[in-house]
Structure formats: structure tokens, C-alpha cells
Design a protein around this motif. Structure first.
Motif, PDB file in Angstrom:
ATOM      1  N   CYS A 194      14.517  48.798  79.523  1.00 47.95           N
ATOM      2  CA  CYS A 194      13.490  47.772  79.691  1.00 47.95           C
ATOM      3  C   CYS A 194      13.331  46.986  78.395  1.00 47.95           C
ATOM      4  N   ASN A 249      16.409  43.475  80.286  1.00 48.62           N
ATOM      5  CA  ASN A 249      15.661  42.293  80.729  1.00 48.62           C
ATOM      6  C   ASN A 249      14.808  41.755  79.581  1.00 48.62           C
ATOM      7  N   HIS A 285       5.418  52.180  85.102  1.00 47.10           N
ATOM      8  CA  HIS A 285       6.544  51.248  85.213  1.00 47.10           C
ATOM      9  C   HIS A 285       7.792  51.870  85.837  1.00 47.10           C
ATOM     10  N   TRP A 297       5.903  42.636  87.216  1.00 44.31           N
ATOM     11  CA  TRP A 297       6.758  43.242  86.193  1.00 44.31           C
ATOM     12  C   TRP A 297       7.700  44.314  86.751  1.00 44.31           C
ATOM     13  N   TYR A 309      20.314  50.837  82.000  1.00 42.70           N
ATOM     14  CA  TYR A 309      19.293  49.789  82.049  1.00 42.70           C
ATOM     15  C   TYR A 309      18.162  50.191  81.108  1.00 42.70           C
ATOM     16  N   GLN A 311      18.028  54.951  83.360  1.00 43.99           N
ATOM     17  CA  GLN A 311      17.025  53.951  83.013  1.00 43.99           C
ATOM     18  C   GLN A 311      16.256  54.494  81.809  1.00 43.99           C
ATOM     19  N   CYS A 332      12.321  44.500  86.940  1.00 47.18           N
ATOM     20  CA  CYS A 332      13.354  45.407  86.417  1.00 47.18           C
ATOM     21  C   CYS A 332      14.227  45.962  87.531  1.00 47.18           C
TER      22      CYS A 332
HETATM   23 ZN    ZN Z   1      11.405  47.666  82.933  1.00 45.95          ZN
END
Ligand code: ZN
Length: 418
Positions: A49, A87, A262, A233, A47, A252, A237
């Protein structure tokens, strides 16, 4: 959303050298060590961002997405499948503020910038995500996640009669702060610097983060079980990652400026929802500076991929310029970097077109070693430079070598000079 077209990735001969590591190791921020990431076999989950689409792709973005492209190429070379999710934060304060300033419709602004991002990524031969999910496509995922948090007393509405926004009880989750290794004072500074609202009246704790913003006049909002509003936000995610990758996926990733708050928030929400780890490793990419300061949309000191392309610079040359830097280092962009990359591209292209070269085997082994050992792209470039110089000097007699090395460079580094 649809992503962008996938570049061809040549299949290389499987590694048979037992001395080459059969895992990819990268620096994990949480364990502060090199860590083997991805499973020994099967599917690695990644993943990364994505962008907030209010301005074009700058070289700092490109460097981040390039890094995780290299990770995928190293995994694929091991025979792993990769499930990659990214995303798009297509509704958030910076985007709405920019649209207001310029008098644009926020949806049109987002759509135009996503389209430009796609074109930049495709030109740079960045492998696209399998699932490319916009925040506005994930509203049910977000509100479902907030409801799960609320059921565990980890989400609440602030006591504010006009705007009772929903917040996440960040530091009530065990292990909060252990990924980024910041103490509470440092967390408060970073949180305030990066869009957090530690002073908001009515919050239980200063570090609690917004997960659902109730509707305001003049802002987009959607009906939901939490009330009419829009997503925060961090939870965006987490909700998208868990929907498409499940709990405890491999990596991530993002820029180093995302580590806190984040990614720390994403990890805490993730653990709170499932009781399991969120990502197995957290990988962060260095910042790119221009004119002595971090390249950022808010400062406006940007070099854009699209601007360089518009100047007629070939995308593989831009990619080669980025590969000169190891992903973990912070570095500064200079216009002359393009000249150096162009010279390297010209030399490699000449070597790939040579009738014969030095043998492929050692080059491929060394490239695999370099990339599996913390995605060492500067080392990989030096390996190809050495082969290229020897080949151009007429040192080799292997007629297969120029084609085979070109395929290896394409597969592992994403550079195609044909
Ligand atoms: Zn993110």
C-alpha cells in the motif's frame, strides 16, 4: 505514474549449500505463523500500500518500504522474478483537507509530495514498483469492481437523497475478520479510529465501508457508471492489485496499522469479486515512534527522510540505521541512531577497501540464512560486523573477499558504500 529509478542489484553466485532454505519465510498475520511466501519458481506477486501524498516521507514509511525491498531482494536471490505493484492514494480526505488548510491546489500538493517520495525512495535504493498506479488512474478499475460487488448484492447506495454514496457489505463476505483476528467489538473500535464511519445513517451494517463517494461541492469528482464521484480507499487497492497481479498473489504488505480495517477490507472485496483468495500472505511492519509516540502525519511528530538528507546524512547511513530493527518490532527513533549507523558504515567501507579479508562463502551463507528466515536484518548486520572486524584486524588472506562481501551486502541489504 512513473516510479523512480531502479538501483543496480548485483547478481550473486547461486546458492549451492543444501542446508540453506530455498524459500523465504515471513510472518503472516492471517495464519499467525512464519510462512514460505512466493512460488518455488517463476514470479512472486507483491502489493504494498502506497502513500497518501500530503506530507513528506517519514521514517515509518521508509521502514515499511525498506522491508518489502528486502523481501524482493531475498526473492531475487532465489532466482525468482518479482511483479511489484504499489498505489498512490492521490485523492482522499486527508489530502483534500490539507490542501484546503494550506490554500494549495490538491493536485499540485499531491504531485509535489509524490516527487519528494520518489526522491527519498531512490536515495534509499528502494526497488521501485513495476506498476505505480495512482487512484486517479484507476477510476475505471474501482467502478468496475464496485459493479461486480453490486451484481452479488455486496454493494449498495445509502438512503441519502443528497449523497447516496456506495458501500460494501463488508461482513457479509465469508471469513471477514479472520485475517486480522479481531472480534466484532474490536473491529468497530478500529474502524471508527481509522477513518471509518460506523454511525453513518442509512448503512446496512456499521462496518460497511465506503467504495464510491458521490460528488460534493468543492471536492474533485469524476463521471462514472455509479454516478459522479470519487473512489473509496480500500476498494482502490483491491482493484489495482487484482488488475496487475490477478487473484491469490504472494504478499500484501504495509504498516501494522493497516491490518484492520484496510487489509481486511481489501481481502474481503477481493474474495467477493473472484471467489478466490486475495493475497496468499499478509505481512505487517512495526510502527516507528518519536518522542514516545507513533510517528504519524496526523500527530506531526515526524522525522523525515528528506530532512535527514538535507542535513548531509548519507542515504546508506539512514538505511543502515533502519536495518538495525527487525521489521516486526515497534521501535523508537533517536537522533543518536545516525551516529551509530555512521560508525558502522565507516567500518564496513574500510573493510570493503581492504586488500584481503576472511573467506566470503560462510558470510554469504549466513546472510542468506538470516534474510530468508523472516528478513532478519539485525542478524545480517551482526554477520557483516563480524566479517568486517576480522578483516580489519588482518585475519583473512582471501583477496576476493572484500569485493564479494560488498556485492552480497549490496544485493541482499541494498547497502552500497562506494
Ligand atoms: Zn492499500
Amino acid at each position: 505514474m512513473h516510479a523512480w529509478s531502479a538501483p543496480r542489484v548485483p547478481n550473486l553466485p547461486r546458492n549451492t549449500n543444501p542446508e540453506i532454505d530455498d524459500r523465504v519465510r515471513v510472518w503472516d498475520t492471517e495464519s499467525r505463523a512464519l510462512k514460505a511466501v512466493g512460488p518455488a519458481s517463476g514470479t512472486a506477486g507483491l502489493y504494498v500500500c502506497g502513500i497518501t501524498p500530503y506530507d513528506a516521507t517519514h521514517l515509518g514509511h521508509a521502514f515499511t518500504y525498506l522491508t518489502f525491498d528486502l523481501l524482493q531482494r531475498a526473492w531475487r536471490d532465489l532466482g525468482l522474478d518479482v511483479s511489484y505493484v504499489q498505489n498512490i492514494t492521490d485523492v482522499d480526505d486527508p489530502l483534500l483537507e490539507r490542501a484546503n488548510q494550506t490554500g494549495q491546489d490538491w493536485e499540485e500538493l499531491a504531485a509535489s509530495q509524490v516527487e519528494l517520495f520518489r526522491a527519498d525512495m531512490a536515495a534509499l535504493r528502494i526497488l521501485p514498483p513495476e506498476h505505480y498506479i495512482a487512484a486517479t488512474e484507476a477510476l475505471d478499475l474501482v467502478t468496475g469492481t464496485v459493479e461486480k460487488l453490486e451484481a452479488k448484492n455486496l454493494a449498495y447506495q445509502v438512503k441519502d437523497e443528497t449523497h447516496p454514496d456506495w458501500y460494501f457489505r463488508s461482513d457479509a463476505v465469508e471469513g471477514f475478520g479472520e485475517m486480522s483476528h479481531l472480534n466484532r467489538d474490536e473491529q468497530l473500535v478500529e474502524f471508527a479510529d481509522k477513518g471509518g464511519d460506523p454511525e453513518r445513517p442509512g448503512k446496512v451494517d456499521a462496518l460497511d465501508s465506503l467504495v464510491w463517494r458521490m460528488a460534493r461541492d468543492g471536492e474533485p469528482s469524476w463521471p462514472s457508471p455509479l454516478g459522479r464521484g470519487r473512489p473509496g480507499w480500500h476498494v482502490e487497492c483491491t482493484a489495482i492489485a487484482q488488475r496487475y497481479l490477478g487473484a491469490d498473489f504472494s504478499v500484501q504488505g504495509g504498516g501494522s496499522d493497516l491490518a484492520f480495517p484496510h487489509h481486511e477490507m481489501c481481502a474481503a472485496v477481493g474474495r467477493a469479486v473472484t471467489g478466490e483468495r486475495f493475497a496468499d500472505a499478509y505481512v505487517h511492519v512495526g510502527m516507528v515512534a518519536l518522542d514516545g509516540q507513533k510517528m504519524s502525519k496526523s500527530l506531526g511528530n515526524l522525522e523525515l527522510v528528506s530532512r535527514l538528507r538535507g542535513q548531509g546524512i548519507a542515504a546508506p547511513v539512514i538505511r543502515l540505521a533502519l536495518l538495525t530493527h527487525h521489521y516486526r518490532t515497534d521501535w523508537e527513533w533517536f537522533a543518536t541512531d545516525i551516529d551509530k549507523a555512521q560508525r558502522r558504515a565507516d567500518a564496513w567501507a574500510a573493510a570493503f577497501a581492504s586488500p584481503a579479508g576472511t573467506p566470503t562463502g560462510p558470510v554469504l551463507d549466513d546472510l542468506r540464512r538470516a534474510m530468508r528466515d523472516d528478513l532478519n536484518s539485525p542478524e545480517a548486520l551482526a554477520i557483516v560486523d563480524e566479517w568486517s572486524a576480522a578483516t580489519l584486524a588482518g585475519d583473512g588472506e582471501d583477496v576476493q573477499s572484500p569485493t564479494q562481501v560488498a556485492e552480497a551486502v549490496d544485493a541482499l541489504l541494498g547497502i552500497s558504500l562506494n
